[in-house]
Design a protein around this motif. Structure first.
Motif: not given
Length: 294
Positions: A272-286
């Motif tokens: 297991a590792n704790n890599l930072p998550q990738v940003s989600t698309p801004t379209s998910l705010d729509k």
């Protein structure tokens, strides 16, 4: 039995994987090694959470990958997210699958007249607790919808966590309308419209869009469990190769695909590792304003 999760790679990237571990920290297959029944006599089944409620990332058991980790679906090189179709936000239940089930793509269902979709049976868990990726919940069956996706039968079985405050009151599909009014109507609408923002047509729901009862849903589960048994024991040996399924397992007696924890491939699974998550698309705010009635 108790289960743990081992997540590797950055969340929301194509490298992200969540493996399921047993109590000893050994990787097992959620597709094959977790029993379908937690208590068959009492009608309690194991359910694997792929997508927690309110989230958008389209996570799924990787049926073709060694030990079947949960990963984010990828299309045209991009990880996939479900859009927010007003008034819904992401998935409106804990979404996942039953272990040890398989919708056989060579079997034509006599009711839907469509073949299976080559995946474990999909499950919608309607309890109040939001799950997490890889969580194994114990649930009881309430009913099902029969989604037809690209001319394939894609069952959506409705269940509730046995520890939910409403679990004792919900014993069949009609109880959902009594104690959770509006949920089945919302579920039907969500299933019909969730692909529209991606340019797809309204999904078809068989049986005149009716929510099928517990008895029918259990029949589906038992049938797909038998399909899985034939797959894992090589009663249909050609299907493993033809449909790109990994059948490696550590617990299924009589399976020619059973391996040991000392198998060389096990040692190649990263810790297991704790890599930072990738940003989600801004379209998910729509919000997307669509309707199955249009």
């Amino acid at each position: 039995m108790s289960y743990k999760v081992r997540s590797i790679g950055a969340k929301y990237s194509s490298e992200f994987r969540t493996y399921i571990e047993n109590a000893k920290g050994q990787v097992i297959s959620p597709f094959h090694d977790i029993p379908l029944y937690a208590d068959e006599e009492k009608g309690i089944l194991n359910f694997i959470v792929e997508i927690p409620r309110w989230s958008n990332a389209k996570m799924e058991i990787s049926t073709g990958e060694f030990m079947n980790p949960i990963k984010q679906d990828v299309k045209k090189g991009q990880v996939r997210f479900v859009k927010n179709v007003f008034p819904f936000h992401g998935y409106i239940w804990n979404y996942g699958a039953f272990p040890q089930t398989w919708e056989d793509p060579t079997h034509t269902d006599k009711d839907t007249t469509c073949k299976g979709d080559n995946d474990p049976v999909d499950v919608l868990e309607i309890g109040e607790s939001v799950g997490y990726i890889g969580q194994v919940k114990q649930v009881k069956v309430l009913g099902a919808f029969a989604l037809i996706d690209d001319n394939e039968t894609d069952w959506k079985v409705i269940v509730i966590d046995i520890n939910d405050p409403l679990a004792e009151k919900l014993n069949d599909i009609e109880d959902v309308n009594v104690h959770m009014p509006g949920l089945l109507r919302a579920t039907l609408e969500w299933l019909k419209v969730y692909k529209i923002p991606d340019g797809k047509p309204v999904n078809k729901i068989a049986f005149a869009e009716a929510a099928l009862n517990k008895e029918f849903a259990i029949k589906v589960i038992k049938e797909t469990h038998e399909f899985w048994k034939r797959l894992i024991t090589n009663a249909v040996p050609s299907k493993t190769d033809s449909y790109e399924l990994s059948t490696s397992n550590v617990a299924v007696e009589g399976s020619p695909h059973k391996i040991s924890f000392e198998d060389e491939r096990m040692s190649k699974i990263s810790p297991a590792n704790n890599l930072p998550q990738v940003s989600t698309p801004t379209s998910l705010d729509k919000w997307y304003y669509v309707s199955s009635l249009l």
